[in-house]
Enzyme design. Structure first.
Site, short mmCIF file in Angstrom:
data_model
loop_
_atom_site.label_atom_id
_atom_site.label_comp_id
_atom_site.label_asym_id
_atom_site.label_seq_id
_atom_site.Cartn_x
_atom_site.Cartn_y
_atom_site.Cartn_z
N SER A 304 0.81 -1.22 0.00
CA SER A 304 0.00 0.00 0.00
C SER A 304 0.85 1.27 0.00
O SER A 304 1.50 1.59 -0.99
CB SER A 304 -0.95 -0.05 1.19
OG SER A 304 -1.96 0.92 1.07
N ASP A 315 9.89 5.25 -10.46
CA ASP A 315 9.47 5.83 -11.74
C ASP A 315 10.15 7.16 -12.02
O ASP A 315 10.42 7.50 -13.18
CB ASP A 315 7.96 6.02 -11.75
CG ASP A 315 7.19 4.75 -12.06
OD1 ASP A 315 7.83 3.68 -12.09
OD2 ASP A 315 5.96 4.82 -12.24
N LYS A 329 -0.84 -4.13 -3.29
CA LYS A 329 -2.12 -3.49 -2.93
C LYS A 329 -2.18 -2.12 -3.59
O LYS A 329 -1.59 -1.17 -3.10
CB LYS A 329 -2.28 -3.36 -1.42
CG LYS A 329 -3.60 -2.72 -1.01
CD LYS A 329 -3.72 -2.59 0.49
CE LYS A 329 -5.01 -1.90 0.88
NZ LYS A 329 -5.01 -0.46 0.51
#
Length: 446
Positions: A304, A315, A329
């Protein structure tokens, strides 16, 4: 608690009134969403009538008197938990308990848990708690509490039983893959969870351990960064952010933690049911230790909010991710209070996406370099079942149709004669020392 819990987002209109009278159950006026087709509304109304009839029959004919309040709570919770494993109903006591837990201080054992196949399943033990000291591991199933089987209880009921007065003992029965069930006796403590700790490793490498994302995480992270800065004259040789076995927490804390290491640009975006339900969360300008290489450690217990941070730094090219694939998640839960003495619902309201626009739901974050903490043979690898979001009952599928990749031999694992305690951390320190990892994950040497 001073926190406003109106629609608080976790990384977890018209009201329907039910009036009981005699042996009949009547429903107040129902307001249906306008976009719902007429035939669908009729089917739903027929099911509500069926529910009312069953409740009335149980009230009248069940062998003992029915606890109607408990029965209704179970029905509501059953409906919500059938949607996905992270939605559910919180009665007033559960709601207050959750508020205390996210504040970072509460009584209990110190484990992040979910429900699977009627058992409580451990997502991760929290650092420095009774569960962690007892060796409880991610993926362990708790099958009984004080000799009483958990089957038939809700997750909230089981959590209530595990909490209690400081200094009192509790016996839990653990089922671990490949082992016979065994009992563990734990002593409850007030969990004053310090969600961030720091230390200096060799060669001026700073280490930050983030164990959860509660209301104090960003504040404690700032203190840790200040400590590392003072210890290194403002510029460490490298930085390690350890998110292993961090089961997640508050969305706003995941965003603010990511913000510390980024200078502007997107951290994460969320997409609700409708195309217009898009929110983007961006970092502010300025970042700590600009130009200093960063390694983020993750594993299957990183879930999460942890995955938001790891995904953002990966990224954006700010960190190299090391370890094993995270939990997967990729959804956001909103806590919606229902008014005085009615509790709240925890409802999955959105999926989240990393800055590249990728959903990690049921997939997880793949490390740039896969390194395990234990040595595996091909035969042992074939027998291992790594537990993840995709294995939970009613888990949302990845909307792009992707599936979690098959397990493979890691890029690195401890040598046969390894005597250390944390191979992943040791390799991270070594990489920073040798300059194998630079300030950008996409500019590794060699």
């Amino acid at each position: 608690m001073t926190e406003d819990w109106n629609m608080r987002s976790l990384l977890t209109g018209a009201a329907l009134g039910i009036v009981l009278g005699g042996s009949a159950v009547g429903f107040s006026a129902l307001a249906w969403p306008q976009e719902k087709p007429a035939d669908s509304r009729m089917v739903t109304y027929q099911q509500l009538e069926l529910f009312a009839e069953i409740l009335a029959r149980a009230r009248q004919d069940y062998v003992i008197e029915v606890d109607e309040k408990a029965a209704m709570e179970s029905a509501i919770n059953g409906m919500l938990t059938s949607l996905d494993p992270h939605s559910g109903y919180l009665n007033p006591d559960d709601f207050r308990s959750m508020q205390v837990q996210t504040s970072g201080e509460y009584g209990g054992l110190g484990i992040e848990v979910t429900m699977e196949d009627g058992f409580v399943k451990v997502i991760s033990p929290m650092d420095g708690t009774p569960a962690a000291r007892a060796g409880i591991q991610p993926g362990d199933l708790i099958t009984a509490i004080n000799g009483k089987p958990i089957i038939g209880q809700t997750l909230n009921d089981a959590v209530k039983e595990m909490r209690g007065e400081k200094g009192t003992d509790i016996l839990i029965t653990i089922l671990r893959a490949g082992e016979d069930p065994f009992d563990v006796t734990l002593t409850r403590e007030v969990i004053e969870q310090k969600s961030v700790t720091w230390k200096m490793e060799k060669n001026d490498v700073g280490y930050l351990r983030i164990s959860s994302f509660n209301e104090r995480t960003t504040l404690l992270l700032e203190e840790g960064i200040e400590g590392i800065s003072k210890a290194t004259g403002g510029r460490p040789k490298g930085l390690i952010v350890d998110l292993r076995n961090n089961g997640g927490g508050l969305l706003d804390q995941a965003v603010s933690v990511s913000d510390m290491f980024l200078s502007g640009g997107e951290v994460v975006s969320t997409q609700g049911r409708r195309a217009s339900d898009v929110e983007r969360y961006n970092a502010r300008t300025g970042e700590v230790f600009k130009g200093v290489p960063v390694i983020v450690l993750i594993n299957g217990g990183s879930a999460s909010a942890s995955e938001i941070v790891a995904g953002a730094l990966k990224d954006r090219g700010r960190a190299t991710i090391i370890g094993t694939t995270s939990f997967g998640k990729g959804s956001v839960q909103t806590v919606i209070p229902l008014g005085a003495d009615r509790g709240a619902i925890r409802l999955t309201t959105a999926r989240y996406y990393t800055p590249s626009g990728r959903s990690i739901q049921a997939l997880g974050i793949d490390p740039d370099i896969e390194i395990t903490n234990s040595r595996l043979t091909e035969e042992e690898l074939a027998k291992i079942k790594r537990w993840s979001e995709a294995d939970l009952p009613h888990a949302l599928a990845n909307e792009d149709g992707e599936t979690r990749h098959e397990m493979k031999m890691p890029d690195e694992q401890p040598p046969e004669d390894y005597k250390g305690e944390d191979f992943q951390l040791e390799r991270a320190v070594q990489m920073l020392k040798e300059g194998t990892v630079t300030a950008s994950a996409f500019q590794r040497a060699g």
